[in-house]
Structure formats: C-alpha cells, structure tokens
Scaffold this motif. Structure first.
Motif, PDB file in Angstrom:
ATOM      1  N   GLU A 116       0.788  -1.274   0.067  1.00 19.74           N
ATOM      2  CA  GLU A 116      -0.060   0.055  -0.024  1.00 19.74           C
ATOM      3  C   GLU A 116       0.903   1.339   0.088  1.00 19.74           C
ATOM      4  OE1 GLU A 116      -3.024   0.158  -0.284  1.00 19.74           O
ATOM      5  OE2 GLU A 116      -3.765  -1.948   0.085  1.00 19.74           O
ATOM      6  N   ASN A 131       2.432  -5.409  -9.939  1.00 16.96           N
ATOM      7  CA  ASN A 131       1.096  -4.899 -10.003  1.00 16.96           C
ATOM      8  C   ASN A 131       0.430  -5.419 -11.127  1.00 16.96           C
ATOM      9  OD1 ASN A 131      -0.979  -3.085 -11.123  1.00 16.96           O
ATOM     10  ND2 ASN A 131      -0.559  -2.220  -9.031  1.00 16.96           N
ATOM     11  N   THR A 179      -4.901   0.413  -5.952  1.00 12.23           N
ATOM     12  CA  THR A 179      -5.353  -0.723  -6.688  1.00 12.23           C
ATOM     13  C   THR A 179      -6.434  -1.459  -5.956  1.00 12.23           C
ATOM     14  OG1 THR A 179      -3.314  -0.843  -7.907  1.00 12.23           O
ATOM     15  CG2 THR A 179      -4.757  -2.897  -7.586  1.00 12.23           C
ATOM     16  N   ARG A 189      -8.112  -4.325  -3.984  1.00  9.44           N
ATOM     17  CA  ARG A 189      -7.459  -5.772  -3.821  1.00  9.44           C
ATOM     18  C   ARG A 189      -8.438  -6.491  -3.714  1.00  9.44           C
ATOM     19  NH1 ARG A 189      -1.872  -4.442  -4.523  1.00  9.44           N
ATOM     20  NH2 ARG A 189      -1.567  -2.538  -3.231  1.00  9.44           N
ATOM     21  N   ASP A 203       1.747 -14.521  -4.836  1.00  6.55           N
ATOM     22  CA  ASP A 203       0.289 -14.529  -4.474  1.00  6.55           C
ATOM     23  C   ASP A 203      -0.391 -15.601  -5.352  1.00  6.55           C
ATOM     24  OD1 ASP A 203       0.132 -12.859  -6.776  1.00  6.55           O
ATOM     25  OD2 ASP A 203      -0.519 -11.272  -5.490  1.00  6.55           O
TER      26      ASP A 203
END
Length: 506
Positions: free
Chosen positions: A398, A424, A445, A447, A479
């Motif tokens: 963040e 990103n 963005t 999430r 992720d």
C-alpha cells in the motif's frame, strides 16, 4: 481560432473563437428551431449555453430575404454564437432539398452564421459501400463549391465528414476536407447509430476521423444522450448538438445521469434543478401536456449541461478515464465501446494524457490495464536493464514508492545484491529504482482476487522483463495471481508463498 487549454485522453478543454465571441469546449449545442422554438434562446443563454445550432434551410424557406436583411441572430433572438445546419438533416430524412449547394452557402454567409455547414449528403447508417462512397464524393464536391462561393470570411466553416460505418470513407472524407482548408470538422450520420445502440461503431468512426485530423476541433451531430457525452468527449469530440432535450420531453422521457426514464415510472425526482425542486413526481405528471413538456425539457437541458460540466471537471482532475468507465457501466452496449480502448486503434488516447498527474490514478478491473498511464509505464520497464544476477519479485504494498518501505529495507538485508522489484496486475513488474515514477508511485489498486488470463499485459511485462535481463536466479513471493501468471509466462523461478509476514519468514 482554436486554443487547447487542458487535456486528458483525447478530450480537450479549449477556446473556439468566432465572430460572435468565444465558445469554451467541450460544449453541448442545443438545437433551436428557427420558426417554432418552444424554449426561448434567451433562456438557453441564461442557462449557460453560449452556442446554439439552427436550420438554415428552414430559415431560407420561411424567411428568405428577410433573414438576409435581419441576420440569423435576430431571426432566432440569440446574441451568442450560432451554428447553422444547411439542410443535411432534411436530405437524410427526405432524400433531397430544393436548393443548390452554392445558393445555400451564399445564404449562410448572408445571414452571418458564425459556424456554417455546407449542404452535405449524409450517408446515414446501413448504406451499401458504393452508395456511401457516392454520397461522400457528393459531399466533398459540395464542400469545395461552398468554399469557392463564400471566399474570404470570418465565419468558422465546418467540413462535414461522411462515411458512417465505412471507416475508410470517414478517413478519406476528413483528410479531403482538411486539405481544402476547413477549420472545423463535423461527423455526420451518428443519430441512426445511436438509435441502434451501435456505440462501438460510433467510437470507431470518431477514432478514424481523429486519426485523419488530430488537432482540429470536431463536432458530432445528433449526440444528445447523457450517457454518450463523456465517451464522445473522451474520444476527442469538442462540440455536439441535439434536439433530444425537447424530443424526449414530448415523449415524457426524463433524463438522468444514467440515461432516461419514463415520467410515469418515477416515484421521486432524483434531481435538484429548478424544475425538480418545484414539483413532486405526481405534480409534474399532472401538469397540462404543453406545460409538462416545457418543464421536462428544461430539466433535460439541466442534465445535459451538468453532464458536460462533470466531464470537464474530470478532465481538469485527470480522472476522465475513471469517469468514462463509471458511465459505461450504465449500459452493456456502451461498455462494448469502451472495451475498444484496449486496441491499438485507440492508441491516440495517450496523446492528450499527462505524463504525470497530481492525484493517484485508480485501478479497478481488467480494462484499466489498458489506460494510457499503465501502457506508458510498462514501456518504461521494458527498457529497464539490470546488471544484477538475482531477481527478487514481491507483491506491491500500500505504501509508495517501494524503496521507502520497511519491507524493501528488510529485503535488501536478506538478498544483498539482488534486483528488487514489486509487481502490480496493471503496471507489470516495478523495479525498485523506478518505483517513484508515476503512476507506480501514484496509484490505488482494488485488492480483489484476479485471474491472470484476463491480464495479458502483465504476463507480457513479466516475460519481457526477465527476457531482457540476464538473471541467473529468480525468487518470487507469489500470491495466487502471480503463480498463475508465472505458469502462463513459463517462468522458471523459486516460489515463496505469499503471507502478511513473508519477509520475517524469509
């Protein structure tokens, strides 16, 4: 003649100089009937509409020499800027008009129109190619004859661009008119496209005209729906006219920012204009027909002006992309049009988009990977070359820029000498050294879980970044999105599972 002050995407806030004053663009241009105008032009002027359009052909038939003597401004009772249509709409409706192009051109000059339009032959929508080409050629001949007749003039003559869904004809038409010296272009035949909800075709038509004449102002005929205004402006249209405010009112159609609704379906009036604060929905419906039509038309004008002003504010704020995407979600056919922004055909949208914006840009879903700021940043990273042999990829956090975070400092300790980068879904790989470059340093963005198959630009960024650098080892804190993207990119890397405390665990 036309001065651009602010831009975003292909939209422009500009100043158009005319014999009767300056018009700020983008501008909605209300249609004024030269004989039977219900809402007074002075009311339109008081509302803030400094430019109106009226029909010179009807004026000629109704007033003749009287109009030549008095001038169009006196005829319609408007002391602002007046644009005149020479009868193209009647040609579209009835096939022809009883006047020659040269006669019409001289009449528009005689009545002192500020922004006159030559007599054209509209192609409409759905015309076979050869017939459309014939109409384009007729329009070009009429336009050439018009310039010969009027000679030197202070008026801003408009070149009528025809071709409709035949995009090569649109481009041919625009380039030919530009070569003749027209200062202003007008895209013809969009009304039928909009009535058929062919917004994607309309968008491509505008894009092809902009390719041919990128700098000159462009008028869009018949664009009077609140949903189409932001998209048309974003694509590069500077003015647009319509009688929709009155036509919808006659049909008891009440405009709102998301479209229109039948007056009979409203329990409340979701607006705070002078009309809507004076009546309840029931009271407005109960008015006599003529009075109700007048009041609804005034409300509709308020909505149209408010939509233009909101779009102009979005240009000033650098948030036109966000605003257009928000509006597009009001109708699937409009979303079809904005999805085209992802194609190279609409690459010109980047030309008016600032290289840096004071406010963070927002990323919501897949279409946003194609916004100009994201494209520009991915091109920058594709040119990045690292001398380091280990690449460490970490999910974007963040806090921006990445090199100012505690996580970056911890990674430097754990992986000394490694090339550190975040990632990103919209911007691709973000090397730490340029993580302070807009928009890597200025974005928010959403999430949410994402499927990398919907983000081909990210996969391409990942592939090109690793291919363009000579890394012996790639370590990725991955992720679910990144794991899927790595598989698509066939990236050979050591994978560390993502968690909130991944740095400490490493």
């Amino acid at each position: 003649m036309f001065e651009v002050r602010y831009t975003d995407l292909a939209a422009r806030i500009g100043r158009l100089e005319t014999p009767h004053g300056v018009v700020e663009t983008p501008a909605f241009v209300p249609v004024v009937h030269p004989v039977r105008q219900t809402i007074s032009p002075q009311f339109l002027k008081d509302m803030g509409f400094g430019l109106v359009i009226t029909n010179a052909y009807i004026t000629l038939k109704q007033y003749g020499d009287e109009a030549r003597r008095r001038g169009i401004h006196d005829i319609i009772g408007f002391d602002g800027v007046v644009m005149t249509d020479s009868g193209g709409y009647q040609v579209l409706e009835y096939g022809s008009v009883e006047v020659e192009p040269a006669t019409m051109a001289q009449f528009e000059k005689d009545i002192k129109s500020d922004i006159p339009i030559p007599l054209d032959k509209p192609t409409g929508y759905g015309l076979p190619y050869e017939r459309a080409k014939e109409y384009v050629d007729i329009t070009l001949e009429n336009s050439k004859e018009t310039l010969r007749v009027v000679g030197d003039t202070d008026a801003v003559w408009v070149g009528p661009v025809q071709g409709a869904e035949h995009f090569d004809l649109v481009e041919k038409s625009a380039m030919a008119l530009d070569g003749m010296g027209f200062q202003f272009m007008a895209l013809g035949s969009p009304v039928e496209l909009m009535e058929a909800y062919e917004f994607a075709t309309l968008a491509r038509m505008i894009a092809r005209a902009k390719k041919a004449v990128p700098s000159k102002p462009i008028h869009l005929f018949g664009a009077g729906h609140p949903l189409t205004i932001p998209v048309a402006i974003a694509l590069g249209c500077d003015t647009f006219d319509s009688a929709s405010y009155m036509l919808y009112a006659k049909d008891d159609r009440y405009m709102h920012p998301g479209g229109t609704v039948r007056l009979g379906e409203l329990a409340y009036l979701p607006c705070q204009c002078a009309v809507c604060v004076s009546y309840t929905a029931d009271e407005l419906r109960a008015l006599p027909k003529e009075r109700r039509m007048l009041e609804v038309a005034k409300h509709n004008l308020h909505v149209l002006k408010a939509e233009v002003d909101a779009t102009k504010q979005a240009i000033m704020d650098g948030r036109l992309w966000e605003y257009v995407m928000q509006k597009a979600r009001a109708h699937p056919k409009l979303m079809e049009a904005v999805q085209l922004f992802a194609s190279d055909e609409f690459g010109y949208l980047a030309e008016g988009t600032a290289a840096f914006k004071e406010k963070a840009i927002f990323f919501f879903d897949a279409i946003d990977q194609h916004r100009p700021e994201a494209r520009r940043y991915r091109r920058l990273t594709s040119e990045f070359r690292s001398q380091k042999k280990t690449l460490m990829l970490f999910p974007e956090g963040e806090v921006h820029p990445f090199y100012s975070t505690r996580g970056f400092r911890e990674l430097v300790k754990k992986f000394p000498g490694a090339q550190l980068a975040t990632y990103n879904p919209f911007l691709g790989v973000i090397p730490a050294e340029i993580s302070d470059v807009f928009p890597a340093s200025h974005n928010v963005t959403a999430r949410v879980e994402r499927d990398s198959s919907n983000y081909p630009t990210f996969v391409e960024s990942l592939k090109s970044f690793t291919a363009n650098n000579n890394f012996d080892e790639i370590i990725t804190v991955a992720d679910a999105f990144m794991k899927q993207a790595m598989a698509e990119a066939k990236l050979n890397a050591r994978v560390e599972d993502y968690s909130d405390h991944v740095i400490e665990r490493l």
